[in-house]
Design a protein around this motif. Structure first.
Motif, PDB file in Angstrom:
ATOM      1  N   PRO A  66       0.806  -1.210   0.168  1.00 40.82           N
ATOM      2  CA  PRO A  66       0.079  -0.188   0.052  1.00 40.82           C
ATOM      3  C   PRO A  66       0.780   1.293  -0.144  1.00 40.82           C
ATOM      4  O   PRO A  66       0.250   2.420  -0.112  1.00 40.82           O
ATOM      5  CB  PRO A  66      -0.810  -0.117   1.200  1.00 40.82           C
ATOM      6  CG  PRO A  66      -0.944  -1.504   1.589  1.00 40.82           C
ATOM      7  CD  PRO A  66       0.491  -2.073   0.989  1.00 40.82           C
ATOM      8  N   VAL A  67       2.097   1.298   0.615  1.00 39.66           N
ATOM      9  CA  VAL A  67       2.827   2.348   0.596  1.00 39.66           C
ATOM     10  C   VAL A  67       3.983   2.610  -0.584  1.00 39.66           C
ATOM     11  O   VAL A  67       4.773   3.693  -0.694  1.00 39.66           O
ATOM     12  CB  VAL A  67       3.446   2.494   1.836  1.00 39.66           C
ATOM     13  CG1 VAL A  67       2.443   2.311   2.996  1.00 39.66           C
ATOM     14  CG2 VAL A  67       4.442   1.406   2.262  1.00 39.66           C
ATOM     15  N   LYS A  68       4.140   1.507  -1.489  1.00 37.81           N
ATOM     16  CA  LYS A  68       5.396   1.495  -2.532  1.00 37.81           C
ATOM     17  C   LYS A  68       4.984   2.831  -3.431  1.00 37.81           C
ATOM     18  O   LYS A  68       3.981   3.009  -3.877  1.00 37.81           O
ATOM     19  CB  LYS A  68       5.238   0.078  -3.180  1.00 37.81           C
ATOM     20  CG  LYS A  68       5.839  -0.988  -2.484  1.00 37.81           C
ATOM     21  CD  LYS A  68       5.769  -2.199  -3.198  1.00 37.81           C
ATOM     22  CE  LYS A  68       6.424  -3.747  -2.359  1.00 37.81           C
ATOM     23  NZ  LYS A  68       6.295  -4.646  -3.161  1.00 37.81           N
ATOM     24  N   GLY A  69       5.993   3.286  -3.635  1.00 40.05           N
ATOM     25  CA  GLY A  69       5.967   4.545  -4.615  1.00 40.05           C
ATOM     26  C   GLY A  69       5.596   5.793  -3.802  1.00 40.05           C
ATOM     27  O   GLY A  69       5.852   6.745  -4.520  1.00 40.05           O
ATOM     28  N   ARG A  70       5.089   5.604  -2.530  1.00 40.42           N
ATOM     29  CA  ARG A  70       4.716   6.980  -1.820  1.00 40.42           C
ATOM     30  C   ARG A  70       5.684   7.140  -0.696  1.00 40.42           C
ATOM     31  O   ARG A  70       5.885   8.500  -0.494  1.00 40.42           O
ATOM     32  CB  ARG A  70       3.348   6.649  -1.529  1.00 40.42           C
ATOM     33  CG  ARG A  70       2.094   6.612  -2.608  1.00 40.42           C
ATOM     34  CD  ARG A  70       0.835   6.661  -2.144  1.00 40.42           C
ATOM     35  NE  ARG A  70       0.623   5.595  -1.164  1.00 40.42           N
ATOM     36  CZ  ARG A  70       0.213   6.063   0.111  1.00 40.42           C
ATOM     37  NH1 ARG A  70       0.116   7.216   0.619  1.00 40.42           N
ATOM     38  NH2 ARG A  70      -0.184   4.946   0.972  1.00 40.42           N
ATOM     39  N   PHE A  71       6.144   6.142   0.056  1.00 35.92           N
ATOM     40  CA  PHE A  71       6.787   6.270   1.187  1.00 35.92           C
ATOM     41  C   PHE A  71       8.069   5.632   1.073  1.00 35.92           C
ATOM     42  O   PHE A  71       8.698   5.072   0.136  1.00 35.92           O
ATOM     43  CB  PHE A  71       6.339   5.272   2.274  1.00 35.92           C
ATOM     44  CG  PHE A  71       5.131   5.609   2.728  1.00 35.92           C
ATOM     45  CD1 PHE A  71       4.222   6.662   2.388  1.00 35.92           C
ATOM     46  CD2 PHE A  71       4.467   5.225   3.993  1.00 35.92           C
ATOM     47  CE1 PHE A  71       2.892   6.928   2.848  1.00 35.92           C
ATOM     48  CE2 PHE A  71       3.313   5.458   4.711  1.00 35.92           C
ATOM     49  CZ  PHE A  71       2.526   6.342   4.019  1.00 35.92           C
ATOM     50  N   THR A  72       9.169   6.395   1.583  1.00 36.34           N
ATOM     51  CA  THR A  72      10.729   6.087   1.601  1.00 36.34           C
ATOM     52  C   THR A  72      11.214   6.135   2.949  1.00 36.34           C
ATOM     53  O   THR A  72      11.114   6.947   3.645  1.00 36.34           O
ATOM     54  CB  THR A  72      11.448   7.311   0.760  1.00 36.34           C
ATOM     55  OG1 THR A  72      10.891   7.442  -0.501  1.00 36.34           O
ATOM     56  CG2 THR A  72      13.016   6.713   0.669  1.00 36.34           C
ATOM     57  N   ILE A  73      12.030   4.897   3.180  1.00 39.34           N
ATOM     58  CA  ILE A  73      12.573   4.811   4.249  1.00 39.34           C
ATOM     59  C   ILE A  73      13.888   4.833   4.175  1.00 39.34           C
ATOM     60  O   ILE A  73      14.581   4.683   3.156  1.00 39.34           O
ATOM     61  CB  ILE A  73      12.294   3.272   4.789  1.00 39.34           C
ATOM     62  CG1 ILE A  73      12.801   3.150   6.399  1.00 39.34           C
ATOM     63  CG2 ILE A  73      12.872   2.134   4.096  1.00 39.34           C
ATOM     64  CD1 ILE A  73      12.411   1.839   7.042  1.00 39.34           C
TER      65      ILE A  73
END
Length: 117
Positions: free
Chosen positions: A62-69
């Protein structure tokens, strides 16, 4: 004793951005996995993203492409940059560090992220 202190949560409008930080204190050695998890009301805690010592990362779909760790090993700090936030991202976000082997497990106290107009 290892302690984790999170910061950066808050209220943001849909489409907005936030950056979470989690700083570890105490001895965590040189091999550890740092990650973020979240728990929405009435739901189980779920993985958001993790980063290992070598720099590899893992994201929930659900967070791929939007969140960066990312992580700063010198500061023993992990970050989560969240872009294009959606109402369904609303949750308490928890930092987790797994040290080792032998796999000692530590959690932060959580920081609230609310995405709402």
């Amino acid at each position: 004793q290892v302690q984790l202190v999170e910061s950066g949560g808050g209220l943001v409008q849909p489409g907005g951005s936030l950056r979470l930080s989690c700083a570890a204190s105490g001895s965590i050695g040189s091999r550890y996995v740092m990650g973020w998890y979240r728990q929405a009301p009435g739901k189980q805690r779920e993985l958001v993203a993790t980063t290992a010592t070598g720099g590899s990362t893992n994201y929930a779909d659900p967070v791929k492409g939007r969140f960066t760790i990312s992580r700063d090993n010198a500061k023993k700090t992990v970050y989560l940059k969240m872009n294009s936030l959606k109402p369904e991202d609303t949750a308490v976000y928890y930092c987790r560090v797994v040290v080792g082997p032998p796999g000692m497990d530590y959690w932060g106290q959580g920081t609230q992220v609310t995405v709402s107009s």
